[in-house]
Design an enzyme around this catalytic site. Structure first.
Site, PDB file in Angstrom:
ATOM      1  N   HIS A 160       0.838  -1.215   0.000  1.00 43.86           N
ATOM      2  CA  HIS A 160       0.000   0.000   0.000  1.00 43.86           C
ATOM      3  C   HIS A 160       0.870   1.263   0.000  1.00 43.86           C
ATOM      4  CE1 HIS A 160      -3.346  -2.678   1.400  1.00 43.86           C
ATOM      5  NE2 HIS A 160      -2.335  -3.265   2.027  1.00 43.86           N
ATOM      6  N   SER A 281      15.269  20.829 -17.030  1.00 46.55           N
ATOM      7  CA  SER A 281      14.064  21.613 -17.276  1.00 46.55           C
ATOM      8  C   SER A 281      14.443  22.856 -18.048  1.00 46.55           C
ATOM      9  CB  SER A 281      13.431  21.993 -15.940  1.00 46.55           C
ATOM     10  OG  SER A 281      12.616  23.146 -16.098  1.00 46.55           O
ATOM     11  N   LYS A 287      16.630  21.518 -11.929  1.00 44.03           N
ATOM     12  CA  LYS A 287      15.950  20.230 -12.117  1.00 44.03           C
ATOM     13  C   LYS A 287      16.801  19.176 -12.823  1.00 44.03           C
ATOM     14  CE  LYS A 287      12.255  19.092 -11.409  1.00 44.03           C
ATOM     15  NZ  LYS A 287      10.982  19.350 -12.055  1.00 44.03           N
ATOM     16  N   GLU A 294       9.939   7.869 -16.842  1.00 39.46           N
ATOM     17  CA  GLU A 294       8.581   8.422 -16.917  1.00 39.46           C
ATOM     18  C   GLU A 294       7.966   8.042 -18.255  1.00 39.46           C
ATOM     19  OE1 GLU A 294       8.274  12.692 -15.598  1.00 39.46           O
ATOM     20  OE2 GLU A 294      10.427  12.393 -15.426  1.00 39.46           O
TER      21      GLU A 294
END
Ligand code: ARG
Length: 463
Positions: A160, A281, A287, A294
């Site tokens: 979980h 970024s 970043k 992803e």
């Protein structure tokens, strides 16, 4: 010849199709990817026709020579694909007629585009499966190597997404290796069903001409001709099955991607991907993003979508061939290309991440990961598991109220919760001790995991 040449079916037609219809119905823009398989199939077919006396040896010779020349032209980039010739089958057949004349007109004897396209597609899938299998194996190797680099590292195990029990990182990585192994076995299984030849089923009913389907099947290295000619031209379950297998693999990769993306976050900080597999970024200078993983997660949506497209495409089709089936190709090609990319980039990512030992170790005291081991301790003392669960629950509550770990509780504290606790309890507390207590087959105990590592090192030829 004007651009609207007489179609191969020209006999009964008085007009050629409109430009809009031609553009809408063509498949050459994508099925030219099947040229190799189409030519192989035609060579096998012509050879069979000759051996059955349906064409002469010299006609066969002219056909085969012409087909080889066309293949060379395609591979040299000199072949002109024509939309008015609709698809790969008619482009090649018409080009062959341009090249060798009369003999080419005999090639389509006892054959239809319906059995031809199904044969081409099965041959294409046979190659694609091999390409995917080798990428799966490469990823397994990358994951096992990553595991070998991190021997002994304990990480929190989650259920979980809440801290559950301590596990060895090696154990976690090998879970993915196992999943990939089933993906591989699924493809191996699939190959058995894929390996049947539709050629000679003709439009749907077979033929009265004396063809030999076993000969073409053998020549194309299929195990046997498909038994039923209607089935042979009408079904695309072999595409659906392939796309299902890819979708399952994609889901496995997506979950691994999700784990790495999460673990690369500031909040977790468990892994650091190297710059070579990260992107920045355009606005935020600080970043560093794990984009490849992803996108693995993102591209799994396409692979699943490709499967759904095929399922919906086939669900309402009457027997036998329907033109709808032309829509099977783009999802198939997309699924294979995408899954290969996903497998390759995941292996590269695995080669370029570091598990942050210190950060992980620092995080281990949180979450009472040893609580279940403590319950097992009580069970070993003869306490029924449900009672043990309750006792440990109360001990954890005590820790929560004192903001400490189970191992920080004194024996009197523990005894106040249950008299069953004795001095030896401390051998079960703390993640290092806890890990040592796992001994069941397939568990996270060091010996069990070492056995698993040993198995995969041997299985993947890494020793
Ligand atoms: N381009 C077609 C396809 O991909 C080939 C078969 C066409 N058959 C036909 N009877 N029109 O399915």
């Amino acid at each position: 010849m004007d651009s609207k040449e007489v179609k191969l079916w020209g006999g009964r037609f008085e007009e050629s199709v409109t430009d809009v219809v031609e553009k809408f119905t063509e498949s050459i823009s994508f099925d030219k990817a099947l040229y190799k398989q189409d030519i192989l199939g035609s060579i096998a077919h012509a050879t069979m026709l000759a051996s059955q006396g349906l064409i002469t040896e010299s006609e066969r010779g002219a056909i085969v020579e012409g087909l080889v020349e066309i293949r060379n032209q395609i591979e040299r980039g000199e072949f002109v694909w024509r939309t008015d010739r609709e698809d790969v089958h008619m482009n090649i057949e018409a080009a062959l007629t341009d090249l060798v004349g009369e003999p080419a007109k005999k090639l389509h004897t006892a054959r239809s585009r319906n059995d031809q396209v199904s044969t081409d597609l099965r041959l294409w899938c046979k190659d694609a499966v091999v390409a995917i299998m080798s990428r799966i194996k490469n990823l397994q190797v990358a994951l096992v190597k990553l595991a070998l680099k991190n021997e002994g590292l304990i990480v929190p195990g989650y259920t979980h997404l809440q801290r559950a029990q301590p596990i060895l990182l090696q154990h976690l990585l090998l879970a993915y290796v196992e999943q990939l192994q089933r993906d591989l076995l699924r493809l191996i299984d699939y190959r058995v069903r894929l390996n049947h030849c539709p050629l000679g089923a003709c439009a749907l009913a077979g033929t009265g001409l004396p063809i030999d389907r076993i000969k073409t099947s053998d020549a194309l290295e299929f195990s046997h001709p498909l038994r039923n000619s209607i089935d042979a031209v009408s079904d695309r379950d072999f595409v659906i099955e392939f796309l299902s297998a890819n979708a399952i693999t994609a889901i496995h990769l997506s979950r691994l991607g999700e784990e790495w993306v999460l673990w690369a976050s500031e909040e977790f900080g468990f892994i650091t991907p190297s710059d070579s597999v990260s992107t920045g970024s355009s606005i935020m200078p600080q970043k560093k993003n794990p984009d490849p993983m992803e996108l693995v997660r993102g591209k799994s949506a396409r692979v699943i979508g490709d499967l759904v497209t095929l399922l919906v495409l086939c669900k309402g089709l009457p027997q036998a061939y329907n033109r709808d089936l032309q829509e099977d190709k783009e999802p198939l090609f997309d699924s294979v290309k995408t899954i290969i990319g996903m497998l390759e980039v995941t292996a590269e990512f695995a080669d370029n991440i570091t598990y942050n030992k210190e950060r992980i170790e620092k995080s281990l005291p949180a979450g009472h990961l040893d609580a279940t081991t403590l319950a097992d301790y009580l069970v070993k003392k003869g306490v029924p598991f449900r009672t043990a669960h309750d006792i440990v629950g109360k001990s954890v509550a005590l820790c929560v109220s004192r903001n400490c770990q189970l191992k920080d509780l004194s024996l009197p504290d523990l005894k106040a919760v249950s008299p069953e606790f004795e001095e030896d309890v401390y051998e079960f507390l703390g993640v290092e001790n806890s890990i040592k207590k796992f001994t069941s087959y397939g568990s996270t105990g060091s010996e069990c995991v070492a056995e698993q590592i040993h198995y995969w090192v041997r299985e993947l030829g890494l020793s």
